[in-house]
Design a protein around this motif. Sequence first.
Motif, PDB file in Angstrom:
ATOM      1  N   THR A  33      58.441  35.048  47.079  1.00  0.00           N
ATOM      2  CA  THR A  33      57.969  35.937  46.023  1.00  0.00           C
ATOM      3  C   THR A  33      56.937  36.892  46.607  1.00  0.00           C
ATOM      4  O   THR A  33      55.943  36.466  47.191  1.00  0.00           O
ATOM      5  N   ILE A  34      57.194  38.197  46.433  1.00  0.00           N
ATOM      6  CA  ILE A  34      56.336  39.233  46.994  1.00  0.00           C
ATOM      7  C   ILE A  34      55.725  40.057  45.858  1.00  0.00           C
ATOM      8  O   ILE A  34      56.437  40.695  45.088  1.00  0.00           O
ATOM      9  N   ASP A  35      54.408  40.027  45.763  1.00  0.00           N
ATOM     10  CA  ASP A  35      53.665  40.823  44.785  1.00  0.00           C
ATOM     11  C   ASP A  35      53.346  42.154  45.451  1.00  0.00           C
ATOM     12  O   ASP A  35      52.610  42.196  46.437  1.00  0.00           O
ATOM     13  N   VAL A  36      53.903  43.241  44.933  1.00  0.00           N
ATOM     14  CA  VAL A  36      53.800  44.544  45.591  1.00  0.00           C
ATOM     15  C   VAL A  36      52.647  45.407  45.059  1.00  0.00           C
ATOM     16  O   VAL A  36      52.560  46.586  45.378  1.00  0.00           O
ATOM     17  N   ARG A  37      51.746  44.825  44.291  1.00  0.00           N
ATOM     18  CA  ARG A  37      50.612  45.581  43.755  1.00  0.00           C
ATOM     19  C   ARG A  37      49.503  45.707  44.807  1.00  0.00           C
ATOM     20  O   ARG A  37      49.539  45.061  45.843  1.00  0.00           O
ATOM     21  N   THR A  38      48.504  46.519  44.498  1.00  0.00           N
ATOM     22  CA  THR A  38      47.356  46.659  45.393  1.00  0.00           C
ATOM     23  C   THR A  38      46.563  45.353  45.406  1.00  0.00           C
ATOM     24  O   THR A  38      46.638  44.548  44.461  1.00  0.00           O
ATOM     25  N   ALA A  39      45.789  45.164  46.462  1.00  0.00           N
ATOM     26  CA  ALA A  39      44.961  43.953  46.578  1.00  0.00           C
ATOM     27  C   ALA A  39      43.980  43.846  45.415  1.00  0.00           C
ATOM     28  O   ALA A  39      43.734  42.757  44.895  1.00  0.00           O
ATOM     29  N   SER A  40      43.417  44.967  44.967  1.00  0.00           N
ATOM     30  CA  SER A  40      42.459  44.918  43.856  1.00  0.00           C
ATOM     31  C   SER A  40      43.147  44.528  42.546  1.00  0.00           C
ATOM     32  O   SER A  40      42.564  43.818  41.727  1.00  0.00           O
ATOM     33  N   GLU A  41      44.382  44.966  42.345  1.00  0.00           N
ATOM     34  CA  GLU A  41      45.117  44.547  41.151  1.00  0.00           C
ATOM     35  C   GLU A  41      45.378  43.042  41.180  1.00  0.00           C
ATOM     36  O   GLU A  41      45.234  42.364  40.166  1.00  0.00           O
ATOM     37  N   VAL A  42      45.749  42.540  42.341  1.00  0.00           N
ATOM     38  CA  VAL A  42      46.028  41.111  42.472  1.00  0.00           C
ATOM     39  C   VAL A  42      44.767  40.295  42.187  1.00  0.00           C
ATOM     40  O   VAL A  42      44.830  39.238  41.569  1.00  0.00           O
ATOM     41  N   LYS A  43      43.611  40.807  42.600  1.00  0.00           N
ATOM     42  CA  LYS A  43      42.351  40.092  42.376  1.00  0.00           C
ATOM     43  C   LYS A  43      41.921  40.090  40.916  1.00  0.00           C
ATOM     44  O   LYS A  43      41.279  39.152  40.462  1.00  0.00           O
ATOM     45  N   TYR A  49      51.561  45.283  49.578  1.00  0.00           N
ATOM     46  CA  TYR A  49      51.591  46.510  48.784  1.00  0.00           C
ATOM     47  C   TYR A  49      52.896  47.273  49.034  1.00  0.00           C
ATOM     48  O   TYR A  49      53.385  47.334  50.153  1.00  0.00           O
ATOM     49  N   VAL A  50      53.453  47.841  47.991  1.00  0.00           N
ATOM     50  CA  VAL A  50      54.786  48.457  48.051  1.00  0.00           C
ATOM     51  C   VAL A  50      54.912  49.485  49.180  1.00  0.00           C
ATOM     52  O   VAL A  50      55.921  49.499  49.888  1.00  0.00           O
ATOM     53  N   ASP A  51      53.916  50.329  49.366  1.00  0.00           N
ATOM     54  CA  ASP A  51      54.005  51.334  50.433  1.00  0.00           C
ATOM     55  C   ASP A  51      54.038  50.680  51.814  1.00  0.00           C
ATOM     56  O   ASP A  51      54.770  51.112  52.699  1.00  0.00           O
ATOM     57  N   ASP A  52      53.243  49.641  51.991  1.00  0.00           N
ATOM     58  CA  ASP A  52      53.225  48.912  53.252  1.00  0.00           C
ATOM     59  C   ASP A  52      54.556  48.184  53.466  1.00  0.00           C
ATOM     60  O   ASP A  52      55.099  48.174  54.570  1.00  0.00           O
ATOM     61  N   LEU A  53      55.091  47.605  52.413  1.00  0.00           N
ATOM     62  CA  LEU A  53      56.389  46.929  52.488  1.00  0.00           C
ATOM     63  C   LEU A  53      57.459  47.899  52.966  1.00  0.00           C
ATOM     64  O   LEU A  53      58.240  47.580  53.869  1.00  0.00           O
ATOM     65  N   ASN A 100      58.065  47.988  37.585  1.00  0.00           N
ATOM     66  CA  ASN A 100      58.356  49.331  38.114  1.00  0.00           C
ATOM     67  C   ASN A 100      58.263  49.404  39.635  1.00  0.00           C
ATOM     68  O   ASN A 100      59.232  49.743  40.309  1.00  0.00           O
ATOM     69  N   ARG A 101      57.097  49.098  40.179  1.00  0.00           N
ATOM     70  CA  ARG A 101      56.938  49.149  41.638  1.00  0.00           C
ATOM     71  C   ARG A 101      57.775  48.076  42.331  1.00  0.00           C
ATOM     72  O   ARG A 101      58.332  48.308  43.400  1.00  0.00           O
ATOM     73  N   SER A 102      57.860  46.909  41.716  1.00  0.00           N
ATOM     74  CA  SER A 102      58.672  45.852  42.325  1.00  0.00           C
ATOM     75  C   SER A 102      60.150  46.230  42.283  1.00  0.00           C
ATOM     76  O   SER A 102      60.911  45.879  43.189  1.00  0.00           O
ATOM     77  N   GLY A 103      60.559  46.971  41.278  1.00  0.00           N
ATOM     78  CA  GLY A 103      61.931  47.472  41.220  1.00  0.00           C
ATOM     79  C   GLY A 103      62.194  48.446  42.350  1.00  0.00           C
ATOM     80  O   GLY A 103      63.249  48.415  42.984  1.00  0.00           O
ATOM     81  N   GLN A 104      61.226  49.298  42.621  1.00  0.00           N
ATOM     82  CA  GLN A 104      61.327  50.242  43.750  1.00  0.00           C
ATOM     83  C   GLN A 104      61.455  49.471  45.065  1.00  0.00           C
ATOM     84  O   GLN A 104      62.294  49.798  45.908  1.00  0.00           O
ATOM     85  N   ALA A 105      60.661  48.427  45.233  1.00  0.00           N
ATOM     86  CA  ALA A 105      60.693  47.637  46.470  1.00  0.00           C
ATOM     87  C   ALA A 105      62.027  46.902  46.618  1.00  0.00           C
ATOM     88  O   ALA A 105      62.627  46.908  47.696  1.00  0.00           O
TER      89      ALA A 105
END
Length: 99
Positions: free
Chosen positions: A18-28, A40-44, A67-72
């Motif tokens: 399972t990959i959470d593609v949000r920013t580190a601050s969102e995850v925190k 993060y999606v851009d890094d992925l 949305n972002r996870s769909g893009q990833a």
Amino acid sequence: MRSISFDEYLKIQDTARTIDVRTASEVKTLLKFNWAENIYVDDLIRNFKTYFPDKNQLIVTVCNAGNRSGQAAQFLQENGYQNAYVLTGGIYNYFRNKK
């Protein structure tokens, strides 16, 4: 893009990566899965070959609403990862249904 429902995810959650593609601050600061890796999606997208050397691995991407996870997941699928999925409705949907 292929998606996976809440019920389907519960069945494979322990075996999927399972990959959470949000920013580190969102995850925190927001709801999260303690078992998910944060990439993060851009890094992925920039470094997907490094993160995912096995194209057959079962991967589920997640974010707040999908949305972002769909893009990833779409990006991974287009690059030969046929076992990459997005969690329908994202993390919020998961916790809404988990009650």
